[in-house]
Design a protein around this motif. Structure first.
Motif, PDB file in Angstrom:
ATOM      1  N   ALA A  69       7.821  12.778   0.954  1.00 53.60           N
ATOM      2  CA  ALA A  69       7.107  11.818   0.108  1.00 53.60           C
ATOM      3  C   ALA A  69       6.839  10.530   0.882  1.00 53.60           C
ATOM      4  O   ALA A  69       5.783   9.904   0.733  1.00 53.60           O
ATOM      5  N   GLU A  70       7.788  10.135   1.721  1.00 57.37           N
ATOM      6  CA  GLU A  70       7.612   8.926   2.524  1.00 57.37           C
ATOM      7  C   GLU A  70       6.429   9.066   3.480  1.00 57.37           C
ATOM      8  O   GLU A  70       5.626   8.152   3.624  1.00 57.37           O
ATOM      9  N   SER A  71       6.341  10.241   4.146  1.00 63.34           N
ATOM     10  CA  SER A  71       5.210  10.465   5.064  1.00 63.34           C
ATOM     11  C   SER A  71       3.896  10.408   4.299  1.00 63.34           C
ATOM     12  O   SER A  71       2.928   9.795   4.758  1.00 63.34           O
TER      13      SER A  71
ATOM     14  N   ASP B 120      16.286   3.742  -0.168  1.00 67.93           N
ATOM     15  CA  ASP B 120      15.340   4.189  -1.206  1.00 67.93           C
ATOM     16  C   ASP B 120      14.173   4.979  -0.601  1.00 67.93           C
ATOM     17  O   ASP B 120      13.622   5.874  -1.220  1.00 67.93           O
ATOM     18  N   HIS B 121      13.775   4.559   0.613  1.00 69.51           N
ATOM     19  CA  HIS B 121      12.615   5.173   1.283  1.00 69.51           C
ATOM     20  C   HIS B 121      13.068   5.689   2.643  1.00 69.51           C
ATOM     21  O   HIS B 121      12.961   4.961   3.637  1.00 69.51           O
ATOM     22  N   PRO B 122      13.613   6.914   2.726  1.00 65.71           N
ATOM     23  CA  PRO B 122      14.114   7.393   4.020  1.00 65.71           C
ATOM     24  C   PRO B 122      13.042   7.346   5.108  1.00 65.71           C
ATOM     25  O   PRO B 122      11.888   7.709   4.860  1.00 65.71           O
TER      26      PRO B 122
ATOM     27  N   ALA C 130       0.842  -1.207   0.000  1.00 65.58           N
ATOM     28  CA  ALA C 130       0.000   0.000   0.000  1.00 65.58           C
ATOM     29  C   ALA C 130       0.875   1.253   0.000  1.00 65.58           C
ATOM     30  O   ALA C 130       0.559   2.253  -0.662  1.00 65.58           O
ATOM     31  N   HIS C 131       1.992   1.183   0.731  1.00 66.19           N
ATOM     32  CA  HIS C 131       2.941   2.296   0.748  1.00 66.19           C
ATOM     33  C   HIS C 131       3.498   2.512  -0.672  1.00 66.19           C
ATOM     34  O   HIS C 131       3.532   3.638  -1.173  1.00 66.19           O
ATOM     35  N   GLU C 132       3.890   1.419  -1.330  1.00 67.53           N
ATOM     36  CA  GLU C 132       4.439   1.523  -2.683  1.00 67.53           C
ATOM     37  C   GLU C 132       3.380   2.045  -3.664  1.00 67.53           C
ATOM     38  O   GLU C 132       3.656   2.892  -4.505  1.00 67.53           O
TER      39      GLU C 132
ATOM     40  N   HIS D  65      14.116   7.100  -5.517  1.00 70.28           N
ATOM     41  CA  HIS D  65      14.632   7.660  -4.275  1.00 70.28           C
ATOM     42  C   HIS D  65      13.780   8.843  -3.868  1.00 70.28           C
ATOM     43  O   HIS D  65      13.751   9.848  -4.543  1.00 70.28           O
ATOM     44  N   PHE D  66      13.109   8.679  -2.740  1.00 70.24           N
ATOM     45  CA  PHE D  66      12.102   9.658  -2.360  1.00 70.24           C
ATOM     46  C   PHE D  66      12.571  10.517  -1.199  1.00 70.24           C
ATOM     47  O   PHE D  66      13.463  10.133  -0.443  1.00 70.24           O
ATOM     48  N   SER D  67      11.925  11.670  -1.054  1.00 67.44           N
ATOM     49  CA  SER D  67      12.209  12.550   0.077  1.00 67.44           C
ATOM     50  C   SER D  67      11.445  12.028   1.294  1.00 67.44           C
ATOM     51  O   SER D  67      10.521  11.230   1.168  1.00 67.44           O
TER      52      SER D  67
ATOM     53  N   SER E  97       0.972   3.932  -3.041  1.00 67.29           N
ATOM     54  CA  SER E  97       0.743   5.353  -2.778  1.00 67.29           C
ATOM     55  C   SER E  97       1.778   6.224  -3.487  1.00 67.29           C
ATOM     56  O   SER E  97       1.458   7.316  -3.953  1.00 67.29           O
ATOM     57  N   HIS E  98       3.025   5.734  -3.576  1.00 64.66           N
ATOM     58  CA  HIS E  98       4.032   6.478  -4.348  1.00 64.66           C
ATOM     59  C   HIS E  98       3.569   6.628  -5.803  1.00 64.66           C
ATOM     60  O   HIS E  98       3.799   7.657  -6.438  1.00 64.66           O
ATOM     61  N   VAL E  99       2.920   5.579  -6.336  1.00 63.77           N
ATOM     62  CA  VAL E  99       2.449   5.637  -7.724  1.00 63.77           C
ATOM     63  C   VAL E  99       1.284   6.620  -7.847  1.00 63.77           C
ATOM     64  O   VAL E  99       1.283   7.493  -8.722  1.00 63.77           O
TER      65      VAL E  99
END
Ligand SMILES: [Zn+2]
Length: 453
Positions: free
Chosen positions: A191-193, A233-235, A129-131, A186-188, A133-135
């Protein structure tokens, strides 16, 4: 008086503006500024997915692929995922590291290592679900929009219009392909939150307990090495679990009771594949290529020696064994108990031969026996030992063979130097097929060794 009142009005206006801007828990999350169209997301993702399939082995087991797809499609049926207009796909890759990624436009890849690390289906669905959401939030091309200008995007329009293979190459050059320096992976922290928060909405709508996503990430962060690749990749945002708890409280009340019922079977099948390669295929897992070592160097400064190694590798001390592991992030592969195993990189440390002040040859053989305890497949190769000099001292190079954590044959070079404080050693290891690519890095490390006087 009038001025004051005017001041109050302005202040209120400002507060209203910032209140409208600040997001409240439970509010929808929208994609940020993006120079690309959703069409480009799809084309960029397609080209990168081709590269992924060339680089990593796809799990052949139809039950496992179907299992990942069932969870993915349940998440893809949520309103946010449907409104994104993207077509999602879900592929399980046979890679022991704990990692997953989704490419712009929808192709998602999950490593078997994730299945090994999760405790329940909600945690696995949480990673997915996290991945996803990035999309949905188009983070890949959003990050790229921040980094490249309008002109590069225009160049890209040309690349996307080109033939598929050529597009992949050109996109990779622009940092939009699948690679070590790619923007799309590579996300900020911000973006991770966002991916966590939207991910919690997807999970809740799919019937999974969303707090399991935070629990998994926090557990992974606590294990150190195991989460190394995922968090690079996901800080990791601060206080993940607390931020998600706040968000979840604002979501409509639901019962989180959904599960396929196949998690235990899927996890044990994934473990079997991790342990011995795929059943029915019999062959070892293809070895992924290492990330290209950086030309710039950093120093390892220990009390008894210093050496230099590529700046995109890390050095970790194991105080108990008084040794350092120097490796790229994907050079460490977790064992089934989670402890890391070196697949490519080096180990440096001191060994105390029981024979006390033994000569270099004897002490080296005793060390090989000692290393063998932990690596039952380690053996001396037929190549003769070589005498070299390191920091002015007499040293020996011994070639060894082993089985790589990837199952393929491994090549090892052991450097030994007799020092007053014991036998110094540097063990350089890589799968035999990739050893030539790392040889110059190993040579560079050897040349940089300086002992404390
Ligand atoms: Zn992420």
């Amino acid at each position: 008086m009038r001025l004051q009142r005017h001041g109050v009005v302005v202040l209120c206006g400002f507060m209203l503006a910032s209140a409208a801007w600040a997001r409240k828990p439970g509010d929808p999350i929208k994609p940020g500024r993006n120079l690309f169209s959703t069409y480009h997301d799809i084309r960029i993702g397609e080209a990168a997915a081709l590269q992924v399939r060339q680089r990593y082995p796809v799990v052949q087991d139809p039950f496992l692929q179907e299992y990942i797809r069932r969870i993915g499609e349940r998440l893809a049926a949520t309103p946010e995922a449907r409104q994104s207009g993207f077509l999602y796909s879900f592929t399980l890759l046979n890679v022991p590291q704990v990692n997953a990624f989704a490419l712009p436009g929808g192709p998602m890849f999950v490593f078997t290592g994730v299945m090994n690390a999760t405790e329940n289906e909600a945690q696995l669905a949480g990673v997915m679900a996290h991945e996803m959401s990035h999309v949905i939030l188009r983070h890949g091309t959003h990050e790229a929009s921040k980094a490249v200008g309008v002109q590069l995007v225009t160049t890209l329009l040309g690349a996307a219009a080109a033939a598929k293979g050529a597009a992949a190459e050109q996109l990779a050059r622009l940092g939009l392909g699948f690679g070590a320096n790619s923007f799309i992976l590579h996300f900020s922290r911000e973006a991770e939150s966002e991916a966590d928060l939207l991910g919690s909405h997807l999970l809740a709508e799919a019937g999974y307990n969303p707090i399991e996503m935070a629990r998994f990430f926090e557990k992974l962060a606590a294990t150190g090495n195991q989460g190394l690749q995922f968090f690079s990749d996901h800080p990791n945002p601060d206080n993940r679990e607390r931020a998600l708890e706040t968000e979840i409280r604002a979501l409509p009340q639901r019962e989180y009771a959904y599960q396929t019922g196949d998690f235990a079977r899927a996890r044990s099948e994934a473990l079997l594949i991790l342990a011995g390669g795929e059943r029915g295929r019999g062959s070892a897992v293809p070895v992924p290529l290492p990330v290209v070592p950086a030309a710039s160097l950093q120093q390892l400064q220990s009390a008894r020696f210093v050496l230099a190694f590529p700046s995109n590798w890390t050095a970790n001390e194991d105080v108990r064994l008084s040794q350092w592991t120097i490796a790229p992030k994907d050079g460490l592969v977790p064992r089934s108990n989670g402890s890391p195993q070196l697949a490519y990189g080096a180990i440096a440390g001191y060994f105390s031969p029981t024979l006390g002040r033994a000569d270099l040859g004897t002490a080296t053989l005793e060390l090989v026996g000692h290393l063998h305890d932990d690596r039952p497949k380690l053996q001396l190769s037929a190549a003769p030992q070589q005498r070299v000099r390191v920091d002015g001292a007499e040293a020996m190079l011994t070639a060894l063979g082993n089985q790589s954590p990837y199952g393929a044959p491994e090549a090892d070079i052991l450097l030994t130097v007799v020092r007053p404080e014991g036998l110094f050693y540097l063990l350089c290891a890589a799968p035999r097929s990739t050893f030539p690519q790392l040889q110059s890095v190993f040579q560079q490390i050897v040349n940089s060794i300086r002992f404390s006087r």
